[in-house]
Design an enzyme around this catalytic site. Structure first.
Site, mmCIF file in Angstrom:
data_model
loop_
_atom_site.group_PDB
_atom_site.id
_atom_site.type_symbol
_atom_site.label_atom_id
_atom_site.label_comp_id
_atom_site.label_asym_id
_atom_site.label_seq_id
_atom_site.Cartn_x
_atom_site.Cartn_y
_atom_site.Cartn_z
ATOM 1 N N SER A 38 -6.555 -15.785 -1.764
ATOM 2 C CA SER A 38 -7.097 -15.942 -3.117
ATOM 3 C C SER A 38 -6.183 -15.365 -4.190
ATOM 4 O O SER A 38 -6.078 -15.918 -5.292
ATOM 5 C CB SER A 38 -8.476 -15.277 -3.195
ATOM 6 N N GLY A 100 -0.460 -12.228 0.042
ATOM 7 C CA GLY A 100 -1.562 -11.289 0.013
ATOM 8 C C GLY A 100 -1.561 -10.393 1.243
ATOM 9 O O GLY A 100 -0.615 -10.369 2.029
ATOM 10 N N LYS A 112 -2.398 -8.771 8.322
ATOM 11 C CA LYS A 112 -2.557 -10.092 7.746
ATOM 12 C C LYS A 112 -3.079 -11.028 8.826
ATOM 13 O O LYS A 112 -2.949 -10.745 10.011
ATOM 14 C CB LYS A 112 -1.229 -10.621 7.178
ATOM 15 N N GLU A 121 3.264 -16.852 7.757
ATOM 16 C CA GLU A 121 3.414 -15.809 6.747
ATOM 17 C C GLU A 121 4.511 -14.824 7.150
ATOM 18 O O GLU A 121 5.321 -14.404 6.321
ATOM 19 C CB GLU A 121 2.093 -15.072 6.547
#
Length: 282
Positions: A38, A100, A112, A121
């Site tokens: 987000s 993030g 993560k 990622e």
């Protein structure tokens, strides 16, 4: 009041993303990693706000289908990680990557994988000269596995039963294969066709926490983060783990590291007050 508090947190996440982009994205940059989650939506907004004259010469590398969609929607130039130019036999590094985090400890180790994109990622973070994390302050913890209890682990589906058994031997309490519900029946399947195991562990120690002869190798349930990460990644069937640990890009350059950097050099957090807190690497 809850609505107001939630709005303030969203506002501070946006502010953190904009500040991170202002601080670390330079007009001279050519290759930029864009992560998932987000908060990264605001990172893309921050880049977009700088205008085509700023980002027009940049190529953006996604960490999965969500970030690929964000890049396309913004009208940025998109390229996959393996499509970068090869110079002197090496793929050109990314200038910077933004992503993030689900949990961040005081040494900038990360968990993560809450969105099941941890493998790509990590590939993008490791390919970048500088990795910058952006999140809200609820993701901060003194030690990992404090607030975010389980480590996401990407596994080959046929290996899942054996990996689950081994994780229990290592001290994980009730590791499970993540469900795809409510959006999908059955297991959560990653962009790579793998499954995710969520493996709860007690809070992970930092090297400085080890006392009285402790070696952090799992005895009596005591794991130091680097030793647990090294043990997990060696298990047959595990493709990648959601611990981002070891060292960062600045340390890699300074110490001529051969292994790729995984940790961010800085993390930007939106505070409940609407302000931004920056946690820099020591």
């Amino acid at each position: 009041m809850a609505t107001g508090a939630a709005a303030l947190i969203e506002s501070s996440k946006k502010a953190a993303a904009f500040q991170a982009v202002d601080d670390y994205l330079l007009p001279s940059h050519k290759y930029v990693g864009i992560g998932s989650g987000s908060t990264v939506v605001y990172v893309v907004d921050a880049i977009k706000a700088k205008g085509p004259e700023f980002y027009g010469g940049m190529t953006f590398i996604p960490t999965g289908s969500q970030s690929k969609g964000l890049i396309r929607k913004a009208g940025f130039t998109l390229s996959n990680l393996d499509e970068r130019p090869i110079v002197e036999g090496k793929a050109v590094p990314l200038d910077v990557a933004f992503d993030g985090a689900d949990e961040v400890d005081e040494d900038l180790n990360l968990i993560k994988g809450g969105g099941a994109c941890l493998f790509q990622e990590k590939l993008v973070a490791a390919a970048a000269k500088k990795f910058i994390a952006v999140a809200d302050s609820r993701k901060q913890s003194p030690r990992l596995c404090t607030k975010w209890k389980a480590i996401p682990i990407e596994v080959l589906p046929m290996a899942a039963p054996d990996v689950l058994a081994k994780l229990q031997v290592m001290g994980s309490t009730n590791p499970i294969v993540r469900s795809g519900l409510p959006s999908k029946a059955g297991e959560c399947v990653t962009d790579n066709g793998m499954w995710i195991i969520d493996a709860p562990f007690p809070s992970l120690l930092l090297p400085k926490d080890l006392v009285d002869g402790q070696d952090g190798s799992g005895k009596d349930g005591v794991w130091e983060i680097n030793k647990l990460a090294d043990a997990l990644i060696k298990l047959p069937g595990i493709v990648e783990i959601g611990l981002f640990y070891g060292f960062n890009g600045n340390e890699a350059v300074k110490n001529a590291k051969i292994l790729p950097a995984q940790k961010p050099i800085a993390a930007y957090f939106g505070l409940p007050t609407g302000e931004v807190h920056v946690q820099n690497a020591a």
